[in-house]
Scaffold this motif. Structure first.
Motif, PDB file in Angstrom:
ATOM      1  N   SER A   1       0.683  -1.374   0.182  1.00 34.43           N
ATOM      2  CA  SER A   1       0.062   0.112  -0.077  1.00 34.43           C
ATOM      3  C   SER A   1       0.838   1.146   0.141  1.00 34.43           C
ATOM      4  CB  SER A   1      -0.859  -0.037   1.283  1.00 34.43           C
ATOM      5  OG  SER A   1      -1.653  -0.986   1.149  1.00 34.43           O
TER       6      SER A   1
ATOM      7  N   THR B   1       0.013   5.860  -0.384  1.00 37.17           N
ATOM      8  CA  THR B   1      -0.847   6.939  -0.521  1.00 37.17           C
ATOM      9  C   THR B   1      -0.247   8.285  -0.947  1.00 37.17           C
ATOM     10  OG1 THR B   1      -1.596   6.236   1.661  1.00 37.17           O
ATOM     11  CG2 THR B   1      -2.701   8.235   1.021  1.00 37.17           C
TER      12      THR B   1
ATOM     13  N   ASP C   1      -5.413   6.463  -3.373  1.00 37.48           N
ATOM     14  CA  ASP C   1      -4.893   5.145  -2.523  1.00 37.48           C
ATOM     15  C   ASP C   1      -4.219   4.261  -3.766  1.00 37.48           C
ATOM     16  OD1 ASP C   1      -5.755   5.767  -0.039  1.00 37.48           O
ATOM     17  OD2 ASP C   1      -7.766   4.906  -0.517  1.00 37.48           O
TER      18      ASP C   1
END
Ligand code: BG6
Length: 274
Positions: free
Chosen positions: A204, A206, A215
């Motif tokens: 992940s 951001t 995202d």
């Protein structure tokens, strides 16, 4: 009721696939199998495309999500095109599936084996409130191959001065603007040319632009490349509108260390964003 439309639009020699669905709209260029625009319902376009991009098929398109394959960066022989030939080849849609909650489109090279006779690349794009691009490489030969690759996505941001990527704080990176020296910063801030290969294989990320967030998720990558040419380099590129560097940041899921593709093996790399 879902009124999905998949339409083909001609732009010079280039064909653009336009998809409109209750959850999103998307545009994909068949030159490069390159997603150029992805707008989830009620949001702005997540992707940046240069207003000076060349769209006639004579050059890789400056924006959206170019595919770097079967190598990332300059070629080993120094003669073949930077970032490989997927982004400068013609592609076709080989399958599409429309559902109420998502649309899946599969792309293959227009001329099979035009990219590489021993490796094949197929590209899957799945759109809903997010977009997922998956590159699927298959080795059809009896020889082991090694490739590097990237999904070189240009994200659309309002103001580069407000952007940071918190997950990349204190992560080692190769600084391509400083002859590949390894560095580490407490925060990724873009105030000059940035061309970095972060040693980041987690899923992940951001883009945090003070209240506006993108995202990003990746899979099967070994690194994340961050690129912004800043004003001088942007000006030197005929297809990069002069002020465009203020509104974009490339965050690329990449395999920058060669990945082994054994005979009959399939490997993937994937990026999702919303
Ligand atoms: C990035 C590279 O991925 O792509 C940079 O790290 C390069 O070094 C940039 O300048 C753009 O490449 P191109 O070939 O699209 O101009």
């Amino acid at each position: 009721m879902n009124e999905t439309k998949i339409e083909y639009k001609q732009l010079g020699d280039n064909t653009i696939v336009n998809i409109t669905h209750s959850l999103f709209s998307a545009q994909i260029s068949l030159f490069g199998a390159q997603l150029l625009s992805f707008t989830p319902k009620g949001k702005q376009d997540i992707l940046w495309c240069s207003s000076d991009a060349i769209l006639d098929g004579s050059k890789a398109i400056r924006g959206g999500a170019p595919i770097c394959w079967p190598w990332f960066g300059p070629s080993a022989d120094g003669l073949s095109p930077q970032h490989g030939y997927a982004r400068i080849s013609k592609w076709k849609v080989v399958n599409s599936d429309v559902q109420d909650d998502q649309v899946t489109v599969m792309f293959a090279p227009e001329i099979e084996a035009s990219l590489n006779s021993e490796l094949s690349l197929n590209i899957e794009m799945v759109f809903s409130s997010s977009a997922t691009i998956t590159l699927i490489t298959e080795n059809n030969s009896a020889t082991t191959h090694f490739i590097t690759q990237a999904i070189h996505t240009y994200f659309n941001i309002q103001d580069i001065n407000k952007v940071h990527v918190p997950e990349l704080s204190n992560i080692d990176y190769i600084d391509k603007t400083k002859n590949g020296v390894i560095k580490n910063d407490p925060q990724l801030i873009v105030q000059q040319e940035v061309d970095r290969v972060y040693q980041y294989d987690k899923k992940s990320l951001t883009i945090d632009a003070e209240g506006y967030y993108i995202d990003i998720k990746g899979d099967y990558h070994d690194s994340v490349v961050i690129w912004n040419p800043w004003h001088e380099k942007a000006k030197a590129m005929a297809d990069f509108n002069n002020d465009g560097y203020k509104q974009m940041l490339c965050v690329e899921m990449a395999n920058t260390t060669p990945v082994k593709v054994a005979p009959n093996q399939k490997i993937k790399i994937q990026q999702t964003f919303k």
